[in-house]
Motif scaffolding. Sequence first.
Motif, PDB file in Angstrom:
ATOM      1  N   ALA A  70      11.825  38.547   2.811  1.00  0.00           N
ATOM      2  CA  ALA A  70      10.148  38.926   2.733  1.00  0.00           C
ATOM      3  C   ALA A  70       9.167  38.221   4.313  1.00  0.00           C
ATOM      4  O   ALA A  70       9.002  39.272   4.723  1.00  0.00           O
ATOM      5  CB  ALA A  70       9.390  37.894   1.432  1.00  0.00           C
ATOM      6  N   HIS A  71       9.827  37.419   4.868  1.00  0.00           N
ATOM      7  CA  HIS A  71       8.982  37.153   5.356  1.00  0.00           C
ATOM      8  C   HIS A  71       9.257  37.490   6.640  1.00  0.00           C
ATOM      9  O   HIS A  71       8.416  38.654   8.290  1.00  0.00           O
ATOM     10  CB  HIS A  71       9.662  35.939   6.487  1.00  0.00           C
ATOM     11  CG  HIS A  71      11.096  35.302   6.493  1.00  0.00           C
ATOM     12  ND1 HIS A  71      11.921  36.063   5.703  1.00  0.00           N
ATOM     13  CD2 HIS A  71      11.473  35.527   7.848  1.00  0.00           C
ATOM     14  CE1 HIS A  71      13.341  35.341   6.907  1.00  0.00           C
ATOM     15  NE2 HIS A  71      13.064  35.530   7.389  1.00  0.00           N
ATOM     16  N   LEU A  72      10.470  38.930   7.159  1.00  0.00           N
ATOM     17  CA  LEU A  72       9.976  40.462   7.668  1.00  0.00           C
ATOM     18  C   LEU A  72      10.051  41.656   6.781  1.00  0.00           C
ATOM     19  O   LEU A  72       9.611  42.262   7.937  1.00  0.00           O
ATOM     20  CB  LEU A  72      12.281  40.298   7.429  1.00  0.00           C
ATOM     21  CG  LEU A  72      13.050  38.934   8.355  1.00  0.00           C
ATOM     22  CD1 LEU A  72      14.275  39.481   8.420  1.00  0.00           C
ATOM     23  CD2 LEU A  72      13.086  38.732   8.989  1.00  0.00           C
ATOM     24  N   GLY A  73       9.280  41.391   5.795  1.00  0.00           N
ATOM     25  CA  GLY A  73       8.320  42.379   5.521  1.00  0.00           C
ATOM     26  C   GLY A  73       9.225  43.287   4.796  1.00  0.00           C
ATOM     27  O   GLY A  73       8.738  44.535   3.866  1.00  0.00           O
ATOM     28  N   ILE A  74      10.683  42.289   4.044  1.00  0.00           N
ATOM     29  CA  ILE A  74      11.268  43.755   3.061  1.00  0.00           C
ATOM     30  C   ILE A  74      10.834  42.581   1.293  1.00  0.00           C
ATOM     31  O   ILE A  74      11.390  41.143   1.543  1.00  0.00           O
ATOM     32  CB  ILE A  74      12.074  43.326   3.376  1.00  0.00           C
ATOM     33  CG1 ILE A  74      12.928  43.697   5.132  1.00  0.00           C
ATOM     34  CG2 ILE A  74      12.979  43.982   2.949  1.00  0.00           C
ATOM     35  CD1 ILE A  74      14.055  43.487   5.856  1.00  0.00           C
ATOM     36  N   VAL A 122       5.197  43.648   0.579  1.00  0.00           N
ATOM     37  CA  VAL A 122       5.299  42.372   0.683  1.00  0.00           C
ATOM     38  C   VAL A 122       3.997  41.542   1.270  1.00  0.00           C
ATOM     39  O   VAL A 122       3.276  40.812  -0.059  1.00  0.00           O
ATOM     40  CB  VAL A 122       5.902  41.988   1.875  1.00  0.00           C
ATOM     41  CG1 VAL A 122       5.802  40.400   2.181  1.00  0.00           C
ATOM     42  CG2 VAL A 122       7.180  42.474   1.983  1.00  0.00           C
TER      43      VAL A 122
END
Lengths: 203, 284
Positions: free
Chosen positions: B24-28, B253
């Motif tokens: 999620a921290h990568l926008g996924i 996200v």
Amino acid sequence: MRVLNCADWGVLVEVGGLDEALALQAALEERRPDGVTDVVPAARTVLLRVEPGRTDPAAVAEAVRRLRPRPGRRADAGELEVPVHYDGADLADIAAHLGMSEREVVAAHTAATWTVAFCGFAPGFGYMVSDDPRFRLPRRSEARTRVPAGAVALAGEFTGVYPRSSPGGWQLLGRTELVVWDTDRDPPALLRPGVRVRFREAP
Amino acid sequence: MAAVEVLRTGMGTTVQDAGRHGHAHLGIGRSGAADAASYALANRLVANPDGAAALEVVLGGLRLRARGAVTVAVTGAPCPVTVDGRGAAVDTVLHLPDGAELELGIPATGLRSYVAVRGGIDVAPVLGSRSTDTLAGLGPPVPRPGAVLPVGPPPRALPAADWVAHPPVGAARMDLRVVLGPRADWFTDAAVEVLLHAEYEVTARSDRVGARLAGPALERREHGELPSEGMVPGSLQIPPDGDPVLFLTDHPVTGGYPVIAVVVAADVARAAQARPGTRLRFHL
């Protein structure tokens, strides 16, 4: 610091601003509460996600309250150099808005140190902030229906690189041939929270 | 190696598993089966390990041909099922000999059916998951007619139950449990009362990203702009037009509109079965 409920999915921690969010994120990198699957930093918040039913968000909230983030600390995820052709469609508008010449914009953008604060919008899109307070720009009044992959753009206090072609409302400063997102690479995103970025003018 | 050949996909068929964690921290986002409970049941029926990839089918219409003998189970929205034209049952273990055709009709209630194949759909994972994230454009390609989907080797465990009891899937009215927050204080007390007492109807503008709802508008107390912040599934996000969006599995996200309340995890799976026209009520 305020810890807010997200039902049994986790907790949202609200802080004073981006610097506090980055400091909290750094503290969470060192000591991540048990059962937290994802940490999602943003401009004024950090979301801690858990696996529903496996972790009690109240325990996560309690662990967050015990953290003592050190002001000014940021997660460090290494450095990245990004070569840019500064020929974006909005370069003249950006210069006019900042009260600089186009060459001065390029000089300031390459001189600043940028840090990926958080990701969002699309996989691999990093919101980068700089140590140069002059970079503050409105979004375009109308979003473009298509911004090409590799576009380097500005909005608010942020710089971003579009990982793939998509609609977008940011001001286009230039473009890079660097592939910032590749699912066949590990990690797929070059722009991860904590990565420090230097932009360099491409020949 | 066994496979299933897709002959028809209906309104929308995707490969889904338990989702993509830890990115999620990568926008996924997480993505994965929208009705996690029905998906898990399908895998359990064919004795697959948790997390094996299955097919998520929207409002039936899927037709498959077995290449090699395969064992399948259909769960979720209860649709009429046939094997080579003969009636078969949902929530049971079905054996398809080589060449047999499985067909899913339109379910009477609910929205999404799951077809688990013993051994799992063995397409290439992307970032550790075989789920297609429709918002991010990530994951295996959406199956088209003519696609041949490989089936993994059968697990050692054998199906233990021929049939499993479970609560009914889909209904004209659904009660969903919520917890107020994280941004309930951005709304008037009256708005919170309205949310907890009014009915909201699921509109046709609903997909794996979210169920877009129609109902009484929810008045805001705070009129400033919310800086984008992390979102969870089940979030009831209120855009400026006042019509809530109930975030489902492919939700973004981060989001920039305030979330008045969040539906608890167990009820988000049920909400994913709400077809357009379904009336939702939210309870504390």
